[in-house]
Scaffold this motif. Sequence first.
Motif, PDB file in Angstrom:
ATOM      1  N   SER A   1      -7.260  -2.411   5.704  1.00  0.00           N
ATOM      2  CA  SER A   1      -8.556  -1.772   5.129  1.00  0.00           C
ATOM      3  C   SER A   1      -8.482  -1.091   3.737  1.00  0.00           C
ATOM      4  N   THR A   2      -9.460  -0.915   3.309  1.00  0.00           N
ATOM      5  CA  THR A   2      -9.365  -0.392   1.959  1.00  0.00           C
ATOM      6  C   THR A   2      -8.761   1.139   2.041  1.00  0.00           C
TER       7      THR A   2
ATOM      8  N   THR B   1      -6.168  -9.146   1.564  1.00  0.00           N
ATOM      9  CA  THR B   1      -5.811  -8.106   2.520  1.00  0.00           C
ATOM     10  C   THR B   1      -6.900  -8.054   3.443  1.00  0.00           C
TER      11      THR B   1
ATOM     12  N   LEU C   1      -5.022   1.264   2.465  1.00  0.00           N
ATOM     13  CA  LEU C   1      -4.613   0.933   1.120  1.00  0.00           C
ATOM     14  C   LEU C   1      -4.654   2.519   0.404  1.00  0.00           C
ATOM     15  N   GLY C   2      -5.585   3.235   0.598  1.00  0.00           N
ATOM     16  CA  GLY C   2      -5.753   4.359   0.190  1.00  0.00           C
ATOM     17  C   GLY C   2      -4.790   5.418   0.356  1.00  0.00           C
TER      18      GLY C   2
ATOM     19  N   ARG D   1      -1.381  -0.464  -5.047  1.00  0.00           N
ATOM     20  CA  ARG D   1      -0.775   0.215  -3.982  1.00  0.00           C
ATOM     21  C   ARG D   1       0.385  -0.555  -3.205  1.00  0.00           C
TER      22      ARG D   1
ATOM     23  N   SER E   1      -5.254  -8.672  -3.785  1.00  0.00           N
ATOM     24  CA  SER E   1      -5.752  -7.616  -2.980  1.00  0.00           C
ATOM     25  C   SER E   1      -7.170  -8.325  -2.146  1.00  0.00           C
TER      26      SER E   1
END
Length: 303
Positions: free
Chosen positions: A222-223, A216, A226-227, A245, A213
């Motif tokens: 971006s976070t 990335t 990934l969410g 993820r 991670s």
Amino acid sequence: MPSRCFPPLVALAWAASLFGAPAVAQDCAPTLRAALNVGTHGAPLVTLGVNGGTAHLLLDTGAEKTTLTEAAARRLGLLADFDHAQTMKGVGGNVRAGEVRPDLVTAGGGKLAGVTFAVVPMALPPVGEEDVDGLLGADMLGAYDIDLDIGHHLVRLYDPAACPTPALPWRRDYAEVSAHLSRHRHVAFPVTLDGHKLTAFIDTGAQLSLLDSGATASLGVSTAALGLDRTVLMQGVSRQVVAAREHRFERLGLADAVLLGPVVAVMPLRLDDADLLMGADMLMRERIWLSYATQRIFVALPE
């Protein structure tokens, strides 16, 4: 030991004359030592004779050490020495590993001298109807060149050729990739993921490919992005379950070969020799020759 991913597996592999003193080739053709059947999930299982018993180990290029589970060691009558325990790294944390040195280890009728197993308190899911007793790691695999033809359910082990560049027994053209042997015995090599340079190694013991991670941000993921991705659960030698993820990228470049639309599980790997682990999901779509002796890999080009 690097990350493991062990969902249920449904196939059985076999090996004949797997190990022994590698023969000295007289030309540039490697000498076939063993052919392994690989299941539909890409898991090669190797059978060793240990102290008169039998152990089934996953052939795992991602594992630095050849290991036995603590339950398998007890079944084989081996008492692990934890007085000088080492720490092995895996998904979700570290685990203490003892050590055993059996009196006799055989494969395909040949005797293996001086074999040492790390013993770890982990449990592995079965392959078909066979229990998995441990991992066959790079400390033993490093004596061989490995032909990974996972898409056709085969892995072949060869004694390395005597000359610097092997004459591969392939009918297809292939590209050569320079690599290096890391201190963890991984044959690490450069790749590009969506145009960004990363370092990777091949992990036959992982069903899913894994991306650290920490890489990335440089890839522009971006976070928040990934969410939105699907969550998968991973388990390693520490038994702790870790969430990852699954993110779809546009293209993975390996020499002159390009893999379109790869899906990679993103999680903290904290490896010091690679950003990306190429698991069975990627290997199903490629044919790769992994040479520990020459510290190179060869990738078959599309026909």
